[in-house]
Design a protein around this motif. Structure first.
Motif, PDB file in Angstrom:
ATOM      1  N   SER A  35       0.819  -1.207   0.000  1.00 36.06           N
ATOM      2  CA  SER A  35       0.000   0.000   0.000  1.00 36.06           C
ATOM      3  C   SER A  35       0.858   1.264   0.000  1.00 36.06           C
ATOM      4  CB  SER A  35      -0.929   0.004   1.225  1.00 36.06           C
ATOM      5  OG  SER A  35      -1.795  -1.097   1.192  1.00 36.06           O
ATOM      6  N   ASN A  36       1.778   1.354   0.955  1.00 34.94           N
ATOM      7  CA  ASN A  36       2.648   2.534   1.054  1.00 34.94           C
ATOM      8  C   ASN A  36       4.069   2.161   1.437  1.00 34.94           C
ATOM      9  OD1 ASN A  36      -0.286   3.697   2.107  1.00 34.94           O
ATOM     10  ND2 ASN A  36       0.819   5.118   0.794  1.00 34.94           N
TER      11      ASN A  36
ATOM     12  N   THR B 128       8.290  10.460   1.485  1.00 32.76           N
ATOM     13  CA  THR B 128       7.034   9.727   1.503  1.00 32.76           C
ATOM     14  C   THR B 128       6.999   8.712   0.371  1.00 32.76           C
ATOM     15  OG1 THR B 128       5.881  11.654   2.407  1.00 32.76           O
ATOM     16  CG2 THR B 128       4.527   9.936   1.409  1.00 32.76           C
TER      17      THR B 128
ATOM     18  N   THR C 243       1.885   6.028  -3.119  1.00 33.10           N
ATOM     19  CA  THR C 243       0.812   5.062  -2.903  1.00 33.10           C
ATOM     20  C   THR C 243       0.892   3.928  -3.913  1.00 33.10           C
ATOM     21  OG1 THR C 243      -0.627   6.825  -2.084  1.00 33.10           O
ATOM     22  CG2 THR C 243      -1.693   4.791  -2.781  1.00 33.10           C
TER      23      THR C 243
END
Length: 210
Positions: A79-80, A107, A110
């Motif tokens: 997912s991440n 980050t 996604t």
């Protein structure tokens, strides 16, 4: 990809539930025939959401020798996160340890789709990541081939028509036209934005290296 190093191409597939399924080629290199799928295990358990501490949903897969020991490891985007299942077996009989997280600065996009390749031609493996949005990120390896260390991601300049670019970009790298340069294949998905417009489909884009 040739999972068991027998000279024949096999197929590995991920899915929404985080499964990683292997379809061995029991035919020939020229006439592939895929056996029934079997779930790939890590640390004695089939890989799927919740099977290990870092195992999650939406498995996107690439096999590559991430730690430079001569054996291809299993990289999975969830997912991440992107995790690495180290190959502690042999080239002809891969066996995977429990996952460790690949250290990615900033980050993580996604539903990342990882692909390991020496993108900048400096002799060290880098990481390309296809994203849920219509983009591909390049993480340069500033470490070594045995101990990769990734720099901040850089968006590749890819000119897909915005109206048809779609999303969920999944990637592969090859020399499509045999000119000695790396080219990029991108698979994308699209669907209508409202219940009254649910047309769905996808495209495969070819971006030739300059």
């Amino acid at each position: 990809m040739d999972f068991n190093n027998d000279g024949k191409l096999d197929l590995i597939a991920g899915d929404t539930e985080g499964n990683v399924t292997l379809f061995l080629n029991v035919g020939t290199a020229q006439n592939p025939e895929l056996a029934k799928g079997v779930k790939i295990e890590a640390d004695g358990k089939p890989i799927r959401v919740g099977s290990h501490n870092l195992a999650d949903r939406y498995s996107k897969i690439h096999m590559a020798d991430w730690d430079g020991d001569g054996r291809r490891d299993l990289l999975v985007g969830h997912s991440n996160t992107i995790v690495m299942y180290k190959n502690v077996g042999r080239a002809s009989e891969p066996r995977f340890a429990a996952p460790v997280q690949v250290a990615i600065p900033g980050t993580v996009p996604t539903r990342p789709s990882p692909y390991v390749v020496d993108w900048d031609g400096d002799g060290k493996k880098d990481l390309l990541v296809g994203c849920e949005s219509a983009e591909v990120l390049f993480y340069r390896n500033t470490g070594t081939d045995k101990k990769p260390r990734l720099a901040n991601g850089q968006k590749l300049e890819l000119r897909a028509p915005k109206s048809e670019a779609g999303y969920r970009w999944r990637i592969d790298v090859t020399d499509w036209n045999n000119d000695g340069k790396l080219d990029l294949l991108v698979g994308s998905f699209y669907s209508g934005s409202s219940p009254s417009d649910r047309k769905m489909g996808g495209n495969v884009w070819l971006f030739l290296g300059k």
